[in-house]
Design an enzyme around this catalytic site. Sequence first.
Site, PDB file in Angstrom:
ATOM      1  N   ASP A   1       0.830  -1.220   0.000  1.00  0.00           N
ATOM      2  CA  ASP A   1       0.000   0.000   0.000  1.00  0.00           C
ATOM      3  C   ASP A   1       0.859   1.263   0.000  1.00  0.00           C
ATOM      4  O   ASP A   1       0.718   2.124   0.880  1.00  0.00           O
ATOM      5  CB  ASP A   1      -0.934   0.013   1.207  1.00  0.00           C
ATOM      6  CG  ASP A   1      -1.765  -1.236   1.338  1.00  0.00           C
ATOM      7  OD1 ASP A   1      -2.369  -1.639   0.334  1.00  0.00           O
ATOM      8  OD2 ASP A   1      -1.805  -1.814   2.441  1.00  0.00           O
TER       9      ASP A   1
ATOM     10  N   GLU B   1     -11.514  -1.039  -3.067  1.00  0.00           N
ATOM     11  CA  GLU B   1     -10.856  -0.314  -1.973  1.00  0.00           C
ATOM     12  C   GLU B   1      -9.729   0.549  -2.515  1.00  0.00           C
ATOM     13  O   GLU B   1      -9.567   0.714  -3.727  1.00  0.00           O
ATOM     14  CB  GLU B   1     -10.327  -1.295  -0.924  1.00  0.00           C
ATOM     15  CG  GLU B   1      -9.396  -2.360  -1.439  1.00  0.00           C
ATOM     16  CD  GLU B   1      -9.081  -3.433  -0.401  1.00  0.00           C
ATOM     17  OE1 GLU B   1      -9.698  -3.436   0.681  1.00  0.00           O
ATOM     18  OE2 GLU B   1      -8.216  -4.286  -0.685  1.00  0.00           O
TER      19      GLU B   1
ATOM     20  N   ASN C   1     -16.343   1.152   5.554  1.00  0.00           N
ATOM     21  CA  ASN C   1     -15.157   0.840   6.351  1.00  0.00           C
ATOM     22  C   ASN C   1     -14.154   1.984   6.300  1.00  0.00           C
ATOM     23  O   ASN C   1     -13.740   2.407   5.211  1.00  0.00           O
ATOM     24  CB  ASN C   1     -14.512  -0.449   5.818  1.00  0.00           C
ATOM     25  CG  ASN C   1     -13.510  -1.046   6.782  1.00  0.00           C
ATOM     26  OD1 ASN C   1     -13.359  -0.605   7.910  1.00  0.00           O
ATOM     27  ND2 ASN C   1     -12.817  -2.075   6.328  1.00  0.00           N
TER      28      ASN C   1
END
Length: 316
Positions: free
Chosen positions: A38, A207, A152
């Site tokens: 990430d 996401e 989320n």
Amino acid sequence: MAKTIISGFILFFLLIFSGAEPTSAAFWDTKGDNVIHDPSMIKEGNTWYTFGTGIGNGIRVIKSTDGKTWSPAPSIFTTPLSWWKKFVPNHEKNQWAPDISYYNGRYWLYYAVSAFGSNTSAIGLASTDRISSGNWRDDGLVTRTTTSNNYNAIDPELVIDKEGNPWLSFGSFWSGIKLTKLDKKTMKPTGKVYSIASRPSHGGAVEAPSITYKNGYYYLFVSFDKCCQGVNSTYKIAYGRSTKITGPYYDKSGKKMTEGGGTILDSGNDQWKGPGGADIVNGNIIVRHGYDALDNGAPKLLINDLYWDSKGWPRY
């Protein structure tokens, strides 16, 4: 590094002038200590810094003077902050998907604290006036979610709109990607949460948003499907665009990203499996991780120059 970027732009303009579109972009071929997940990258002075997910050892940081050879820099928050446990009990050692940006004279580092499969999550904020100082201020909680929410609070990214206003995009699975406006002083949400992408027919598998503005459009990049399974990861990078930061975002076929739309940019190759967690840097560089099939599926830093075709769509 400067020569690499300049040569990339020269190639781009030659192709545009000739009426052709670029079919590939310069690959930066990273090496050294380039294992990271990430990634979010920024340049301070003559040094590139990349921030990534940390499990148990704080937010991971690596640095480079040329964007290719990387070495470790001190991790951030190697000791869990006391307030993490309040909002995400038992998982306060997981700092995920940090995002680094520069705005109004400070570097802002958004990050998430969570656990796999749970939307009991929190997004935190740290800041500094100089990354190289290693002195980070804890700016506390930004937003959170619990099991009562249908989204989320992970994978945050700071976005600056064309008028200079800060926004935060975030989200993972559930009802998808969200966007909220931030206060310029506190850098925390001021109100409404917008929905900008979802995949209801794919189990919510979207996401890691990253938004960049170029020539009248906001471009939303996301990761589809599943990460974190080494060479078996199914991650891929998709995108769409909108004339408004709040959407709606449409892919190249005209499908809304809130209805599962998204044009695939990168689904990997024989060596690099499951690319995702993308960060768009300065509108012309794309940073993401890929699982190296030649190294037991280790997640490594991948960087490419990002080109834009004659119709304004991104491509390698």
